[in-house]
Design an enzyme around this catalytic site. Sequence first.
Site, short mmCIF file in Angstrom:
data_model
loop_
_atom_site.label_atom_id
_atom_site.label_comp_id
_atom_site.label_asym_id
_atom_site.label_seq_id
_atom_site.Cartn_x
_atom_site.Cartn_y
_atom_site.Cartn_z
N GLU A 254 0.88 -1.17 0.00
CA GLU A 254 0.00 0.00 0.00
C GLU A 254 0.91 1.22 0.00
O GLU A 254 1.52 1.55 1.02
CB GLU A 254 -0.92 -0.02 1.23
CG GLU A 254 -1.84 -1.22 1.29
CD GLU A 254 -2.87 -1.26 0.19
OE1 GLU A 254 -3.20 -0.17 -0.35
OE2 GLU A 254 -3.35 -2.35 -0.15
N CYS A 288 -1.72 9.35 2.30
CA CYS A 288 -1.46 8.86 0.94
C CYS A 288 -2.61 9.16 -0.01
O CYS A 288 -2.41 9.30 -1.22
CB CYS A 288 -1.19 7.35 0.98
SG CYS A 288 -2.52 6.37 1.73
#
Length: 486
Positions: A254, A288
């Site tokens: 991720e 993110c």
Amino acid sequence: MSSFFTDLAQQYIDGEWRPGKGSWDIIDFNPYSGEKLASITVATADEVGQAYRAAERAQQGWADTNPYARRTVLENALRVVEEREAEIGEAIVAELGGTRLKAGFELHLAKEFLREAIQLTLRSTGQILPSPTEGKENRVYRLPVGVVGVISPFNFPFLLSLKSVAPALALGNAVVLKPHQSTPICGGTLIAKLFEEAGLPAGLLNVVVTDIAEIGDSLLEHPVPQVISFTGSDAIGRHVARVCAAHLKRAVLELGGNSALIVLDDADVDYAVDAAVFSRYVHQGQVCMAANRILVDRSVEQEFTEKFVAKVASLRVGDPADPATHIGPLISSSQADAVSKLVDETVEAGATALLHGRADGNLVSPSVLTGLAADSPVLQQEIFGPVALLVPFDGEDEAVRIANDTPYGLSGAVHTGNIERGVRVGQRIRTGMIHINDGTVHDEPIVPFGGEKNSGLGRLNGESMLEAFTTQKWISVQHGRSQFPF
């Protein structure tokens, strides 16, 4: 609060709290005040090996444990988090510089993901499949992979450690967790303590606080772990992927993002402004999924820009412990310096600063930049700080082209008065996730979470956890007699 951190400033290996045997210490600082929270002697490569071997010894017995008993441990862990919620929230504010709003957001999601992990204990089911061979029965068992290595980041360390640790444990695996060195407590030893209090047997969760400078790639290369779950930058993610591939391990990655929030010509501008400000500046932009790039149709550009800049200018920068604060400190002085330098260089290259943020220690006030050249390097990168880039466009096709002009593909948003129009635009944007008439920062326990391109490999959450942390085994049974050609 100081005793909270010092009590947890150790390694946790095979159910024992002990100091690391490395030759140097990781110093855990409060990024707002500069206060020293704890000092942790790093774990060595040998101690990483001890953690993995402890996990290996404990795992089979845990996998053989009735899943209802595993569920009880996960239920206990949720209860412990609920009982200590206020204390954990204070720790998030102190160690991360997270605002109180952010701490509440992280804790809420952490509890939701624990609730999903509780359900996951009973979802590792098998199948019986038909066979073209007479008399044969095909059984497909879903089994734990064994031992999982988890490497978590500094921005949402409590949530993003639990997000891999809890499902891996729920499905019968053991875990070795390495938190980011800037958040060793909230992302590491605190989680070990919670599961210890929940009754998790020794050896099933080990936490090693260390750094690559001490252990090299031993966390990745060790023969015991079969899966490495990594959350962090794409640069390090590429390295993790290479090492895992060389050792034929599964990597769940991720990674970073450069999300676009698109405001079409028929959008509710006031609402889009609210969504964009939150999506860019939540947790100082250290997310993110944050909306790095805000793309606005020229027909509404002036109205949007005026309202956006006014709202950003009203955000309060300061002490994250103050409930009125919107923007707290960045995680470190190096990060604050890097963000300030990036803004200065982009302005020097010709961009216009509608707001030009300045650094005061680790506090960086928000910037809003526009007038960027199409080939500006800043449009291609992830900015982990409070900097918004406003980019005008003419029509849907150009919006899609600009949104896709990035090596990343994590999240995004489309604002429009026509929901199905928004869905059509969203389908054309190469991301793992996109949100219509909402912000870009979202995570939910049962939806597949992950990215395309440089934003990662694989998915987490819900049924994706089964793919990440289990494997399948085919056992056939011949009830009759097979005919062999010789």
